[in-house]
Design a protein around this motif. Structure first.
Motif, mmCIF file in Angstrom:
data_model
loop_
_atom_site.group_PDB
_atom_site.id
_atom_site.type_symbol
_atom_site.label_atom_id
_atom_site.label_comp_id
_atom_site.label_asym_id
_atom_site.label_seq_id
_atom_site.Cartn_x
_atom_site.Cartn_y
_atom_site.Cartn_z
ATOM 1 N N VAL A 248 0.848 -1.195 0.000
ATOM 2 C CA VAL A 248 0.000 0.000 0.000
ATOM 3 C C VAL A 248 0.884 1.245 0.000
ATOM 4 O O VAL A 248 2.069 1.170 0.343
ATOM 5 C CB VAL A 248 -0.943 0.024 1.226
ATOM 6 N N ILE B 273 -6.331 3.935 3.888
ATOM 7 C CA ILE B 273 -5.467 2.765 3.755
ATOM 8 C C ILE B 273 -5.545 1.884 4.997
ATOM 9 O O ILE B 273 -5.610 0.654 4.899
ATOM 10 C CB ILE B 273 -4.011 3.181 3.482
ATOM 11 N N ILE C 273 -6.681 -1.974 4.955
ATOM 12 C CA ILE C 273 -5.852 -3.034 5.522
ATOM 13 C C ILE C 273 -6.654 -3.877 6.513
ATOM 14 O O ILE C 273 -6.552 -5.104 6.531
ATOM 15 C CB ILE C 273 -4.610 -2.432 6.210
ATOM 16 N N GLN D 189 4.694 -0.909 2.835
ATOM 17 C CA GLN D 189 4.251 0.362 2.284
ATOM 18 C C GLN D 189 5.327 0.955 1.385
ATOM 19 O O GLN D 189 6.515 0.839 1.650
ATOM 20 C CB GLN D 189 3.858 1.343 3.388
ATOM 21 N N SER E 257 -2.121 -1.615 -3.851
ATOM 22 C CA SER E 257 -2.636 -0.287 -4.181
ATOM 23 C C SER E 257 -1.408 0.532 -4.567
ATOM 24 O O SER E 257 -0.485 0.703 -3.768
ATOM 25 C CB SER E 257 -3.350 0.339 -2.979
ATOM 26 N N GLY F 15 -11.265 -3.769 0.888
ATOM 27 C CA GLY F 15 -10.233 -4.677 1.374
ATOM 28 C C GLY F 15 -10.731 -6.101 1.497
ATOM 29 O O GLY F 15 -10.045 -7.058 1.120
#
Length: 343
Positions: free
Chosen positions: A71, A79, A83, A101, A127, A304
């Motif tokens: 992400v 986010i 998650i 990340q 993402s 998600g």
């Protein structure tokens, strides 16, 4: 300090005076082993500091029961909620999750993809970083038939499942709302235009203007690299110095919308009487800022959950979408920052 020897199932078997196969089956809670025996074996394994050799097991089964996630930034409310949805669905299906990340940097995204590939994850959810405009680092997953799902920030250049919202329609609704509130000069703080979500939000903004007989003025559109609070504040200052200045601003996220409100208040501009503002995401900050921010609700947790479900489930399952593009609905949440005309 001398390193202690790893405890094996043979050590546990010797301590309990049972066979290694009994220990092995007990640790797996096999139905052929009684509950009392399982308790004794588990207790002794804990006392002796036994650790199962997951690496060896993975090599035998060719599965890690682990999925990887990449992400942009975990400190963004959207986010973190995304998650949470991924993790809950994965855990329900017996999978562990490794989160990484990219900090919106393509270099870090590539490193994370390589790390997860080498870790032999059973699938990956991504993402994309703001910088990413090349997707070759995901090809090794495709070559090995490792499931790959993109969510929110996606690319259609790879044949993978996509979980998205209709960003164009959502932005059109947000802009139409400003028009319905009487705004005539509507500006837009946009994100990087090579990223699907921000390109489509700009398209929706422009579509609403054109369908209502307005002209799309380039001077009223500012593209931001990171959509940060600092960028939002500086861009707001630029827009609000225009003559005539905007009387409505639609932003591509809530972070920049809050910065617009803060800047306007410092300049003595009344919200929403002189400037109506609409953001995007429905982050928690949208209800804390005064006046409360009108925004587009972005179903992060559901996205998600669906992304994980698509990754892990049999596509023949009737509850799984057969299409590789899954589009979720959004809604406008009207609050004080844009309300000139009551509903």
């Amino acid at each position: 300090m001398k390193k202690s020897k790893e405890v094996t199932i043979y050590d546990i078997a010797s301590a309990l005076n049972v066979s290694p196969s009994t220990v092995s089956r007990a640790l797996k809670k096999h139905k052929s082993i009684g509950k009392e025996t399982i308790k004794k074996v588990e207790k002794k394994a804990t006392q002796m500091g036994y650790r199962p050799n997951r690496v060896a097991a993975n090599l035998r089964t060719q599965k890690t029961n682990t999925i990887g996630v990449i992400v942009p930034r975990v400190d963004r409310p959207f986010i973190s909620t995304l998650i949470s949805g991924i993790e809950s669905e994965a855990k329900a299906k017996g999978y562990h999750v490794i989160f990484t990340q990219s900090h919106d940097k393509i270099k870090l995204e590539k490193e994370n993809a390589k790390l997860l590939f080498n870790y032999r994850v059973d699938g990956i959810i991504v993402s994309l970083a703001m910088e990413t405009n090349n997707y070759d680092h995901f090809l090794p997953f495709k070559d090995k038939d490792i499931p790959l799902v993109f969510v929110d920030r996606v690319t259609e250049s790879l044949d993978t499942d996509l979980v998205v919202i209709d960003n164009t329609q959502s932005a059109q609704i947000a802009t139409q709302h400003l028009i319905d509130q009487g705004c005539k000069r509507i500006a837009h703080l946009a994100g990087a235009q090579h990223r699907n979500v921000y390109l489509n939000r700009r398209k929706g903004y422009e579509k609403a203007l054109l369908e209502n007989g307005f002209i799309v003025e380039k001077k009223r559109i500012i593209e931001l690299k990171q959509l940060s609070a600092e960028e939002g504040y500086q861009s707001a200052k630029t827009l609000l110095k225009q003559n005539p200045r905007p009387d409505g601003i639609f932003t591509a996220n809530d972070t920049t919308a809050v910065s617009v409100i803060q800047c306007a208040k410092e300049l003595g501009i009344k919200i929403p009487e002189e400037l109506a503002v609409v953001g995007f995401n429905n982050d928690p900050i949208s209800t804390i800022i005064d006046p409360a921010l009108s925004t587009i609700n972005h179903p992060a947790r559901e996205m998600g959950e669906i992304a994980a479900r698509q990754l892990l489930s049999d596509k023949k399952d009737s509850i799984i979408e057969s299409s590789n593009i899954i589009k979720l609905k959004t809604e406008l949440i009207q609050r004080a920052s844009s309300t000139r005309i009551e509903k």
